[in-house]
Design an enzyme around this catalytic site. Sequence first.
Site, PDB file in Angstrom:
ATOM      1  N   ASP A  45       0.820  -1.209   0.000  1.00 34.69           N
ATOM      2  CA  ASP A  45       0.000   0.000   0.000  1.00 34.69           C
ATOM      3  C   ASP A  45       0.855   1.260   0.000  1.00 34.69           C
ATOM      4  O   ASP A  45       2.040   1.236   0.377  1.00 34.69           O
ATOM      5  CB  ASP A  45      -0.896   0.030   1.240  1.00 34.69           C
ATOM      6  N   ASP A  46       0.223   2.362  -0.399  1.00 35.83           N
ATOM      7  CA  ASP A  46       0.699   3.740  -0.224  1.00 35.83           C
ATOM      8  C   ASP A  46       1.674   4.231  -1.291  1.00 35.83           C
ATOM      9  O   ASP A  46       1.951   5.419  -1.355  1.00 35.83           O
ATOM     10  CB  ASP A  46       1.338   3.962   1.156  1.00 35.83           C
ATOM     11  N   HIS A  96      -5.771   2.735  -4.218  1.00 35.67           N
ATOM     12  CA  HIS A  96      -5.763   3.046  -2.781  1.00 35.67           C
ATOM     13  C   HIS A  96      -6.240   4.488  -2.555  1.00 35.67           C
ATOM     14  O   HIS A  96      -5.723   5.197  -1.695  1.00 35.67           O
ATOM     15  CB  HIS A  96      -4.342   2.849  -2.241  1.00 35.67           C
ATOM     16  N   HIS A 189       3.912  -2.125   3.276  1.00 32.78           N
ATOM     17  CA  HIS A 189       3.918  -0.757   2.763  1.00 32.78           C
ATOM     18  C   HIS A 189       5.263  -0.453   2.115  1.00 32.78           C
ATOM     19  O   HIS A 189       6.311  -0.663   2.734  1.00 32.78           O
ATOM     20  CB  HIS A 189       3.651   0.246   3.891  1.00 32.78           C
TER      21      HIS A 189
END
Length: 453
Positions: A45-46, A96, A189
């Site tokens: 993610d991110d 996301h 992440h």
Amino acid sequence: MEILLLWIFYILTFYAFLPGLISRLFGFRVFRRGIAEREIALTFDDGPDPIYTAKLLDLLKTYKAKATFFVVGVHAEQNPELIKRMHEEGHLIGIHNYVHKSNWLMRPKTVKRHIHKTSGMIEEITGKPAIYYRPPWGIVNLFDFGNLGHIQIILWSAMFGDWRKRLGAERLYKRMKKTLKGGEVLLLHDCGLTFGADRDAPEQMLSALERYLKDAEEKELRCVRIDELIRTTEKHKALHPSLFKRLTVKLWLGYEKLFHVVFGLKTASETKPVLHFRARPYHGETMMLDDGVTLQHDDQVLELHFDNQHLYDIGHSSKSSVHLAIKLIRDVEKALPEIAAYVAERPELQQIKALYGVSFIHRGPEQFGFTVRDLPKGLFSWMTKRYLKLLLRVIHPMGQNRLRQQSDQLVPKTITMSMEYLMKRYGPGYHFSAHEMEASIHGAEQPFKNASL
């Protein structure tokens, strides 16, 4: 003041808290864990991050591992070359949000706009739209369940707190090692720029992940994209349906039998029915069929219905979408001459002007001589579309996957054949040619594409 606070509490409870709780506890409308012996899904993610995402891609390439990246739109905008590299190296790219902001703090319309903007950006770079979505912090609101169209929400089965640098690579690795088993969906992440994260935390993640990938390789576990884990899970469920699924199918097929009795449906083959029918007046708009016959309001038609028990049986016994299409074509090939003979033998059916039905399977019937037309928009069309989608979920082993991937193509249409054409083509001496078989299979298999059995 007290009433205002009470209303705020109710709104937060039903808009945010309860939907999030239901999705996490019961997996409602989300995918968070797979069923697989040797497949694990790594998700990040991110990102993308110009430093750590590039290092991560190098590491994944070394171990021949595939992953899913849920990217933040603004970061993707700044690093399009990394998005392109992810795609070219065989990884899956998901959404996301455009900015890393909780869905609890955004209106449904805003969430939808963020998703479509990010998906469009991904499609512009890779040529493929994103259909998988992970909301920031895994938080959904009440409208996310029905507001996202064909988008599939993805959560996770294991999270490790790797966004904090103080966790350290050693402790992170020990936590990750506990998830070395098939079906896990790991949340990690590759960027430390979001609120609450440490900028250099991904460095610790990369160190722990390298040890994890070595362990997975030794145990002969594969790191796969989330869509592959979903397919593996759905294939397993198709072969080993849950008690709930079995009960649903049983109730549905029981309802169908009751429907046949109440509306007096008949079949031309009592031993192995494929099509059921009933005589009734036609209530649609005037229609010119491909053979020149005009079907008008109140003309008598035989309304066709597939035997759903038969569809369910061949769906679960077919090895591929092509195999299913071949079986379906052969069954219809046999059923049409039987219907022609059935009608010819019954004086009370001599006023029948056409065969008529509504179906998702409308790309093969024209090869049999059916006229395919759009279903007029309205309440009946709306209800029919939802009924047929529900039916596909029940009778098709991977109907949910089919609905998610090509929802826009699943549009019910009318299929009609004049009785004159039926008798002329499928009367005595009819033979189904190899050319007709090939053409019909190519059309009929389309509704089952991307839902291999």
